[in-house]
Design an enzyme around this catalytic site. Structure first.
Site, PDB file in Angstrom:
ATOM      1  N   ASP A  19      -8.165   4.877  12.764  1.00  0.00           N
ATOM      2  CA  ASP A  19      -7.962   4.348  11.316  1.00  0.00           C
ATOM      3  C   ASP A  19      -8.575   2.897  11.188  1.00  0.00           C
ATOM      4  O   ASP A  19      -8.312   1.904  11.796  1.00  0.00           O
ATOM      5  CB  ASP A  19      -6.414   4.171  11.117  1.00  0.00           C
ATOM      6  CG  ASP A  19      -6.160   3.790   9.618  1.00  0.00           C
ATOM      7  OD1 ASP A  19      -7.116   3.585   8.857  1.00  0.00           O
ATOM      8  OD2 ASP A  19      -5.009   3.442   9.265  1.00  0.00           O
ATOM      9  N   ASP A  63     -10.539  -7.051   7.838  1.00  0.00           N
ATOM     10  CA  ASP A  63      -9.659  -8.019   7.682  1.00  0.00           C
ATOM     11  C   ASP A  63      -9.131  -8.352   9.241  1.00  0.00           C
ATOM     12  O   ASP A  63      -8.918  -9.874   9.492  1.00  0.00           O
ATOM     13  CB  ASP A  63      -8.323  -7.575   6.930  1.00  0.00           C
ATOM     14  CG  ASP A  63      -8.425  -7.239   5.799  1.00  0.00           C
ATOM     15  OD1 ASP A  63      -9.471  -7.916   5.003  1.00  0.00           O
ATOM     16  OD2 ASP A  63      -7.809  -6.138   5.088  1.00  0.00           O
ATOM     17  N   ASP A  97       0.847  -1.169  -0.214  1.00  0.00           N
ATOM     18  CA  ASP A  97       0.008  -0.124   0.081  1.00  0.00           C
ATOM     19  C   ASP A  97       0.878   1.145  -0.003  1.00  0.00           C
ATOM     20  O   ASP A  97       1.771   1.250   0.906  1.00  0.00           O
ATOM     21  CB  ASP A  97      -0.969   0.097   1.061  1.00  0.00           C
ATOM     22  CG  ASP A  97      -1.937  -1.020   1.210  1.00  0.00           C
ATOM     23  OD1 ASP A  97      -2.006  -1.658   0.182  1.00  0.00           O
ATOM     24  OD2 ASP A  97      -2.595  -1.109   2.237  1.00  0.00           O
ATOM     25  N   GLY A 146      -2.802   2.338  10.418  1.00  0.00           N
ATOM     26  CA  GLY A 146      -2.339   1.055   9.433  1.00  0.00           C
ATOM     27  C   GLY A 146      -3.452  -0.130   9.599  1.00  0.00           C
ATOM     28  O   GLY A 146      -3.793  -0.192  10.595  1.00  0.00           O
ATOM     29  N   GLY A 196      -2.786  -5.770   1.269  1.00  0.00           N
ATOM     30  CA  GLY A 196      -3.623  -7.116   0.653  1.00  0.00           C
ATOM     31  C   GLY A 196      -4.577  -7.645   1.292  1.00  0.00           C
ATOM     32  O   GLY A 196      -4.042  -8.038   2.793  1.00  0.00           O
ATOM     33  N   GLY A 218      -5.628 -10.639   1.848  1.00  0.00           N
ATOM     34  CA  GLY A 218      -5.141 -11.872   2.092  1.00  0.00           C
ATOM     35  C   GLY A 218      -4.050 -11.907   3.105  1.00  0.00           C
ATOM     36  O   GLY A 218      -4.253 -12.403   4.386  1.00  0.00           O
TER      37      GLY A 218
HETATM   38  P1  ATP Z   1     -12.656  -2.190   5.976  1.00  0.00           P
HETATM   39  O1  ATP Z   1     -12.986  -2.424   4.628  1.00  0.00           O
HETATM   40  O2  ATP Z   1     -12.238  -0.787   6.672  1.00  0.00           O
HETATM   41  O3  ATP Z   1     -11.604  -3.262   6.478  1.00  0.00           O
HETATM   42  P2  ATP Z   1     -15.101  -3.461   6.263  1.00  0.00           P
HETATM   43  O4  ATP Z   1     -16.365  -2.905   5.777  1.00  0.00           O
HETATM   44  O5  ATP Z   1     -14.841  -4.829   5.718  1.00  0.00           O
HETATM   45  O6  ATP Z   1     -14.128  -2.595   7.001  1.00  0.00           O
HETATM   46  P3  ATP Z   1     -16.575  -3.323   9.007  1.00  0.00           P
HETATM   47  O7  ATP Z   1     -17.997  -3.812   8.961  1.00  0.00           O
HETATM   48  O8  ATP Z   1     -16.654  -1.774   8.703  1.00  0.00           O
HETATM   49  O9  ATP Z   1     -15.627  -3.981   7.758  1.00  0.00           O
HETATM   50  O10 ATP Z   1     -15.833  -3.342  10.270  1.00  0.00           O
HETATM   51  C1  ATP Z   1     -15.547  -4.789  10.701  1.00  0.00           C
HETATM   52  C2  ATP Z   1     -15.720  -4.936  12.131  1.00  0.00           C
HETATM   53  O11 ATP Z   1     -14.551  -3.853  12.774  1.00  0.00           O
HETATM   54  C3  ATP Z   1     -16.928  -4.590  12.891  1.00  0.00           C
HETATM   55  O12 ATP Z   1     -17.636  -5.465  12.933  1.00  0.00           O
HETATM   56  C4  ATP Z   1     -16.419  -4.115  14.014  1.00  0.00           C
HETATM   57  O13 ATP Z   1     -16.245  -5.537  14.739  1.00  0.00           O
HETATM   58  C5  ATP Z   1     -14.923  -3.403  14.053  1.00  0.00           C
HETATM   59  N1  ATP Z   1     -14.974  -1.949  13.707  1.00  0.00           N
HETATM   60  C6  ATP Z   1     -14.971  -1.311  12.643  1.00  0.00           C
HETATM   61  N2  ATP Z   1     -15.152   0.163  12.771  1.00  0.00           N
HETATM   62  C7  ATP Z   1     -15.488   0.181  14.256  1.00  0.00           C
HETATM   63  C8  ATP Z   1     -15.575   1.327  15.009  1.00  0.00           C
HETATM   64  N3  ATP Z   1     -15.567   2.542  14.595  1.00  0.00           N
HETATM   65  N4  ATP Z   1     -15.851   1.022  16.369  1.00  0.00           N
HETATM   66  C9  ATP Z   1     -15.667  -0.229  16.949  1.00  0.00           C
HETATM   67  N5  ATP Z   1     -15.444  -1.162  15.961  1.00  0.00           N
HETATM   68  C10 ATP Z   1     -15.316  -1.092  14.695  1.00  0.00           C
END
Ligand code: ATP
Length: 293
Positions: free
Chosen positions: A238, A244, A13, A277, A39, A41
């Site tokens: 962040d 992931d 990245d 990160g 990535g 994975g």
């Molecule tokens: P990304 O693409 O940023 O990796 P995503 O869209 O695949 O995220 P999200 O549903 O946004 O996944 O987040 C995954 C998990 O991370 C959530 O189910 C929760 O457990 C945790 N999480 C994400 N954002 C927060 C937050 N602001 N506070 C607490 N937990 C969070």
């Protein structure tokens, strides 16, 4: 300690911070630059390894400086990178412009798209040695489908994080033991744009665990009861790689059962958003235990 085989992408990245995105044809100076291993994975492999799982990674990098660095980085994180292939294509990169609270990302999959279904046939011992197989979709869809086929043949549960969002062919979906989408990916994967996500979860009891950012995660029990694991209230710094962190942790803790694994994954992902990160934000087992105690 659970043994996990991750079949997926490895990227570098390249992140630039800017106050304003350049217009087409314009050159602009960025305020800062940082290079992070990424990535989906590799992120998920590192997340699981930090939590004590024994992780092997199947993927492809290029014969270049990024490829060598990423391979060494995975090894240093405790991931077995000996099965990473070297492709006749550049290592995958994501060019990320971070502008205010938002970002614009261009991904060049490069070597990730050189991981072909026929390459997996030679890795039968990796499938045989795993307790679970964890796959995402930054590799060709037909390779993900082949991984599903091999997981089934070896009697190993297939966990699929269907990201980036796309429709899943029925023969792949049929082999998924646990689907791990966010809300957008859920609709894309199941091809049901207008449907309420609660109804979609109800149609796949015990087979789909949907993440929903700070709201936490949802799944439907075999009895049909909708379960909500509320998100932890944390100081978010962040959120890159939160999904992931969730998927890697879920795979690591799956032997404890879906509910307990999801509870721990929800906490691990929350911890990951409190740090900058993607991979560098993944918590260790000791950090997770301290957070949950
Ligand atoms: P990304 O693409 O940023 O990796 P995503 O869209 O695949 O995220 P999200 O549903 O946004 O996944 O987040 C995954 C998990 O991370 C959530 O189910 C929760 O457990 C945790 N999480 C994400 N954002 C927060 C937050 N602001 N506070 C607490 N937990 C969070």
């Amino acid at each position: 300690m659970s043994r996990i085989l991750v079949v997926g992408s490895v990227n570098m990245d390249l992140a630039m911070t800017t106050d304003r995105l350049p217009a087409l044809g314009e050159t602009a100076a960025a305020r800062g630059f940082a290079c992070h291993p990424g990535g989906k994975g590799a992120n998920q492999a590192v997340a699981a390894a930090r939590l004590g799982a024994q992780v092997a990674m199947l993927g492809c990098v290029g014969d270049d400086a990024f490829g060598r660095e990423l391979r060494a980085h995975l090894q240093a994180q405790g991931v077995d990178a000996s099965r990473l292939r070297m492709a006749d294509a550049p290592t995958g990169v994501a060019s990320i412009a971070v502008c205010g609270g938002d970002n614009a990302i261009l991904v060049a999959p490069g070597a990730n798209h050189c991981l072909r279904p026929e390459h997996l046939g030679a890795e039968a011992s990796a499938f045989a040695a795993a307790d679970a197989v964890l796959v995402q979709l930054e590799i060709p869809l037909e390779t993900a489908a082949r991984a599903a086929e091999l997981a089934e043949r070896h009697g190993k549960p297939l966990l699929l994080n269907p990201a980036p969002a796309q429709a899943l062919p029925p023969e792949l979906l049929r082999r998924v033991v646990l689907l791990l989408p966010n809300e957008h990916e859920l609709h894309a994967a199941l091809g049901s744009p207008g449907e309420d996500w609660r109804e979609l979860l109800a149609r796949h009891p015990g087979r789909v665990l949907m993440t929903r950012g700070r709201d936490g995660a949802y799944f439907c029990e075999a009895s049909g009861r909708l379960r909500h694991l509320p998100g932890h209230v944390v100081q978010a710094v962040d959120s890159t790689g939160a999904g992931d962190a969730f998927c890697g942790a879920l795979a690591a803790f799956l032997p404890l059962g879906l509910e307990e694994a999801a509870r721990r994954a929800n906490a691990a992902a929350a911890l990951s958003v409190t740090r900058p990160g993607a991979q560098s934000g993944m918590p260790s087992l000791a950090e997770l235990d301290a957070f949950l105690s």
